[in-house]
Design a protein around this motif. Sequence first.
Motif, short mmCIF file in Angstrom:
data_model
loop_
_atom_site.label_atom_id
_atom_site.label_comp_id
_atom_site.label_asym_id
_atom_site.label_seq_id
_atom_site.Cartn_x
_atom_site.Cartn_y
_atom_site.Cartn_z
N LEU A 13 0.81 -1.22 0.00
CA LEU A 13 0.00 0.00 0.00
C LEU A 13 0.84 1.27 0.00
N ALA A 14 1.92 1.31 0.78
CA ALA A 14 2.72 2.53 0.90
C ALA A 14 4.07 2.20 1.51
N GLY A 15 5.01 3.12 1.34
CA GLY A 15 6.31 3.01 1.98
C GLY A 15 6.27 3.60 3.37
N GLY A 16 7.43 3.65 4.02
CA GLY A 16 7.50 4.14 5.39
C GLY A 16 7.32 5.64 5.53
N ALA A 17 7.75 6.40 4.53
CA ALA A 17 7.63 7.86 4.59
C ALA A 17 6.28 8.29 4.00
N PRO A 18 5.72 9.39 4.48
CA PRO A 18 4.45 9.87 3.93
C PRO A 18 4.52 10.05 2.41
N GLY A 19 3.57 9.45 1.71
CA GLY A 19 3.52 9.58 0.26
C GLY A 19 4.45 8.67 -0.51
N ALA A 20 5.30 7.91 0.17
CA ALA A 20 6.25 7.03 -0.51
C ALA A 20 5.52 5.79 -1.03
N PRO A 21 5.91 5.32 -2.21
CA PRO A 21 5.29 4.11 -2.74
C PRO A 21 5.76 2.88 -1.96
N ALA A 22 4.98 1.82 -2.02
CA ALA A 22 5.36 0.56 -1.40
C ALA A 22 6.60 0.00 -2.08
N THR A 23 7.45 -0.64 -1.32
CA THR A 23 8.65 -1.26 -1.89
C THR A 23 8.26 -2.39 -2.84
N TYR A 24 7.24 -3.17 -2.48
CA TYR A 24 6.77 -4.29 -3.29
C TYR A 24 5.28 -4.11 -3.55
N VAL A 25 4.83 -4.44 -4.76
CA VAL A 25 3.41 -4.34 -5.07
C VAL A 25 2.64 -5.48 -4.44
N GLY A 26 3.30 -6.59 -4.18
CA GLY A 26 2.65 -7.72 -3.54
C GLY A 26 3.66 -8.73 -3.06
N MET A 27 3.24 -9.56 -2.13
CA MET A 27 4.09 -10.62 -1.59
C MET A 27 3.23 -11.84 -1.30
N CYS A 28 3.81 -12.99 -1.46
CA CYS A 28 3.18 -14.23 -1.05
C CYS A 28 4.13 -14.91 -0.07
N HIS A 29 3.62 -15.25 1.10
CA HIS A 29 4.41 -15.94 2.11
C HIS A 29 3.91 -17.38 2.17
N ILE A 30 4.78 -18.32 1.92
CA ILE A 30 4.43 -19.74 1.96
C ILE A 30 5.10 -20.35 3.18
N PHE A 31 4.32 -20.86 4.10
CA PHE A 31 4.84 -21.41 5.35
C PHE A 31 4.95 -22.93 5.23
N CYS A 32 6.15 -23.43 5.44
CA CYS A 32 6.44 -24.87 5.33
C CYS A 32 7.19 -25.32 6.58
N ASP A 33 7.24 -26.61 6.80
CA ASP A 33 7.96 -27.16 7.95
C ASP A 33 9.47 -27.06 7.81
N SER A 34 9.97 -26.98 6.56
CA SER A 34 11.41 -26.94 6.34
C SER A 34 11.70 -26.42 4.94
N VAL A 35 12.95 -26.06 4.70
CA VAL A 35 13.38 -25.67 3.36
C VAL A 35 13.15 -26.84 2.40
N GLN A 36 13.43 -28.04 2.87
CA GLN A 36 13.26 -29.22 2.03
C GLN A 36 11.80 -29.42 1.64
N ALA A 37 10.88 -29.15 2.57
CA ALA A 37 9.46 -29.26 2.26
C ALA A 37 9.05 -28.24 1.19
#
Length: 71
Positions: A13-37
Amino acid sequence: MGDSKYYTVDKGLAGGAPGAPATYVGMCHIFCDSVQAFQGGFGPRAKEIMGDIPNYTDLTPVIQISEVIVG
C-alpha cells in the motif's frame, strides 16, 4: 503446493515515509515445515509457477527463504 502448511498474500500500500510508494506491489508468504518441504513442493512445479507470472505482471519476482522467529 501440497507440502506447504498455509500461505498469505499481501498487497503493498505505501512506503515508510508519507507519500512514498510501497517497496513491493505484492508478496506471497508460503509457510512450510522446512526448506526441504518447500523445495519438494515448489521444485517440481517451478517452471509452471514461474511461467505463469508474466500473465500477471512484467516485474521480476524476488524469492527469499526465511525462518519465522516470532509468529
